[in-house]
Design an enzyme around this catalytic site. Structure first.
Site, PDB file in Angstrom:
ATOM      1  N   LYS A   1       0.437  -0.660   0.154  1.00 53.98           N
ATOM      2  CA  LYS A   1      -0.048   0.254  -0.143  1.00 53.98           C
ATOM      3  C   LYS A   1       0.853   1.332  -0.029  1.00 53.98           C
ATOM      4  CE  LYS A   1      -3.459   2.250   2.719  1.00 53.98           C
ATOM      5  NZ  LYS A   1      -4.430   1.786   4.031  1.00 53.98           N
TER       6      LYS A   1
ATOM      7  N   SER B   1      -9.248   1.911   2.622  1.00 52.42           N
ATOM      8  CA  SER B   1      -8.717   2.476   1.700  1.00 52.42           C
ATOM      9  C   SER B   1      -7.219   1.911   1.459  1.00 52.42           C
ATOM     10  CB  SER B   1      -8.465   3.867   2.828  1.00 52.42           C
ATOM     11  OG  SER B   1      -7.357   2.897   3.633  1.00 52.42           O
TER      12      SER B   1
ATOM     13  N   SER C   1     -10.158  -0.083   7.240  1.00 51.55           N
ATOM     14  CA  SER C   1     -10.031  -0.919   5.084  1.00 51.55           C
ATOM     15  C   SER C   1      -8.410  -1.470   5.254  1.00 51.55           C
ATOM     16  CB  SER C   1      -8.233   0.940   5.507  1.00 51.55           C
ATOM     17  OG  SER C   1      -9.565   2.013   5.305  1.00 51.55           O
TER      18      SER C   1
HETATM   19  N1  GLN Z   1     -13.558   4.117   6.045  1.00 48.23           N
HETATM   20  C1  GLN Z   1     -12.654   4.393   6.862  1.00 48.23           C
HETATM   21  C2  GLN Z   1     -12.590   5.813   7.050  1.00 48.23           C
HETATM   22  O1  GLN Z   1     -12.391   6.695   6.284  1.00 48.23           O
HETATM   23  C3  GLN Z   1     -11.421   3.523   8.200  1.00 48.23           C
HETATM   24  C4  GLN Z   1     -10.341   4.242   7.014  1.00 48.23           C
HETATM   25  C5  GLN Z   1      -9.506   3.386   7.178  1.00 48.23           C
HETATM   26  O2  GLN Z   1      -9.020   2.288   8.076  1.00 48.23           O
HETATM   27  N2  GLN Z   1      -7.987   3.977   7.418  1.00 48.23           N
HETATM   28  O3  GLN Z   1     -12.192   6.479   8.117  1.00 48.23           O
END
Ligand code: GLN
Length: 499
Positions: A80, A155, A179
């Site tokens: 990532k 994400s 995420s």
């Molecule tokens: N969807 C969540 C957010 O937008 C989690 C994102 C994440 O875990 N990086 O904050």
């Protein structure tokens, strides 16, 4: 698909050890598939073919010299783009970091390199890991390999899509509020968020420091566990790193026995508003767990209903502080015509470099932390966070692990939720409570929803630093499901890409 890209990390490792195939061949076969098909999936932001092949040759040389190598030496991985790798661009899916080349390796990358794992490239992500669909990337949206019109989760959607599309047997994501688990769930693969502090955050560009954790993606539980063990461990460079023995997740993933284990399904996570196909698969897996000898009962986590509100105050608050470092002076983008004041440079750079969602979070976070509102919002959220953690702690007095569906729905259509942040946030309903409590959780594919034939994930949550427990349950259930499906769920992925 060439045979090599179809194999798991464990199968590839056997072939490599028997010298039936070289790391160079394995690496090249994965690049071949990426070059043919990633224009459809769009999982990578950057490919390091030259570096990866050089790394593979080095592993082959060490093998030829009969040097001791780790189990994952020569296995490809997609990283990532939020973790630094020396000399390789790191953008965090943002324009503000365009052109920034980190001068150092994150600890995770150092560990991967030491294990001889081949890093193919950097994967797409929601900007600064804010999102649940990877559509917030400043570069492009990634597609779900099960249906190219749908989202791959977020994400870490580039990393989940890369594994589901067989571009790589392993990948790494980060999980702040879900995420890793949610993208794993919607792409039909396995993804784990380790205990907070179990994996070093050194070199992980911070979103919400008290929540961020890097973790593994793979197509099977054992592959996931092998990568987990490579990544984990104490790091003096990260003050929140736990100085304890790494939980034995690989051993746990090989223990296919959950007889007598106590499992609690969370009362509040399910029911009205949740997709029927998701709930159906979830209920079936409860029955399967019972048939495997576990005792399953309902457990209430009363404060979990406040997890969403709590997270969406704490995470933006921390983000507003963390993202202050992107000021046009130190990293990447700088808007400056030579006549501007320092303040103007900062304003213009941040206005141009950050996307809509990032700006929204900085505004919310700055507001929640401002004097006069701090007690009403941020401090209050911290108190509720403690109550959620306490609820979970209490639950583990009664059961060994907790379960829930990973996400209320399967993958939705690209574009469907981009203009409705609240509906996007709802995807995290089930993944947030363990994040706020800092405890580990894994997502395992448990079937396809009846309505749309898209993958459904089961979340298994374990107590702090007992990551091994969730692997044991996941591996045992996976083995049973493999019998039913004669293979992994991902084996039934439709061939949408003409390969
Ligand atoms: N969807 C969540 C957010 O937008 C989690 C994102 C994440 O875990 N990086 O904050």
């Amino acid at each position: 698909m060439t045979e090599l890209t179809k194999l798991s990390a464990v199968e590839l490792s056997e072939k490599l050890q028997k010298k039936e195939v070289s790391a160079e061949e394995v690496t090249k076969s994965h690049f071949e598939r990426i070059e043919k098909l990633d224009s459809k999936v769009k999982s990578f932001l950057y490919l390091d073919k030259e570096g990866a092949i050089a790394q593979a040759k080095e592993v082959d040389k060490r093998r030829k010299d009969n040097q001791e190598l780790s189990a994952l030496a020569g296995i490809p991985l997609a990283l990532k783009d939020v973790l630094t790798q020396k000399g390789i661009p790191t953008t965090c899916g943002s324009k503000i970091l365009e052109g920034w080349i980190p001068p150092y390796d994150s600890t995770v990358v150092t560990k991967l390199k030491n294990a001889g794992i081949i890093i193919l490239g950097k994967t797409n992500m929601d900007e600064f890991a804010m999102g649940s669909s990877t559509e917030n990337s400043a570069y492009f949206a990634t597609k779900n390999p099960w249906d190219l019109k749908k989202i791959p989760g977020g994400s870490s959607g580039g990393s989940s899509a890369a594994v589901a599309a067989y571009f790589s047997p392993l990948s790494i994501g980060t999980d702040t509020g879900g995420s890793i688990r949610q993208p794993a769930s919607v792409t039909g693969i396995v993804g784990a968020k380790p205990s907070y502090g179990g994996v070093s955050r050194y070199g992980l560009v911070a979103f919400a420091s008290s929540l961020d954790q890097a973790g593994p993606f793979a197509r099977s539980v054992l592959d996931c566990a092998l990568l987990h063990e490579v990544m984990a461990g104490h790091d003096p460079l990260d003050s929140t790193s736990i100085n304890e023995k790494v939980p034995e997740v690989v051993k746990a993933a090989k223990t296919l026995d959950i007889k007598g284990m106590k499992i609690g399904f969370i009362k509040e996570l399910g029911g009205k508003g949740w997709q029927t196909g998701v709930i159906n698969r979830f209920n079936e897996s409860i029955e399967t767990l019972k048939n495997l000898g576990a005792q399953v009962k309902e457990i209430s986590i009363p404060h979990s209903i406040y997890a969403l509100a709590t997270y969406y105050l704490i995470a933006p608050s921390e983000a507003s502080s963390n993202l202050a470092r992107f000021d046009g002076m130190r990293y990447g983008l700088r808007i400056d015509d030579g006549s501007m004041s320092a303040e103007d440079v900062m304003n213009k750079t941040r206005a141009k470099g950050f996307g809509k969602e990032v700006k929204r979070r900085i505004m919310i976070g700055t507001y929640a932390l401002s004097s006069g509102y701090y007690d009403a919002y941020y401090a209050q959220a911290q108190k509720v966070r403690a109550l959620i953690a306490q609820d979970l702690k209490n639950a583990f007095k009664e059961v060994d692990v907790l379960i829930s569906p990973t996400s209320p729905t399967t993958a939705w259509g690209l574009g469907e939720r981009v203009n409705d942040p609240l509906s996007m946030y709802l995807a995290d309903l089930a993944t947030l409570p363990p994040s706020l409590a800092g405890i580990p959780a894994i997502s395992l594919p448990i079937g396809l929803a009846d309505e749309d034939k898209m993958p459904v994930g089961l979340q298994i949550i374990a107590p702090f630093m007992h990551d091994d427990r969730m692997y044991k349950v996941a591996a045992t259930l996976e083995a049973k499901l493999k019998e039913q499906w004669s293979g992994l769920l991902i084996d039934s992925i439709p061939d949408l890409m003409g390969a």
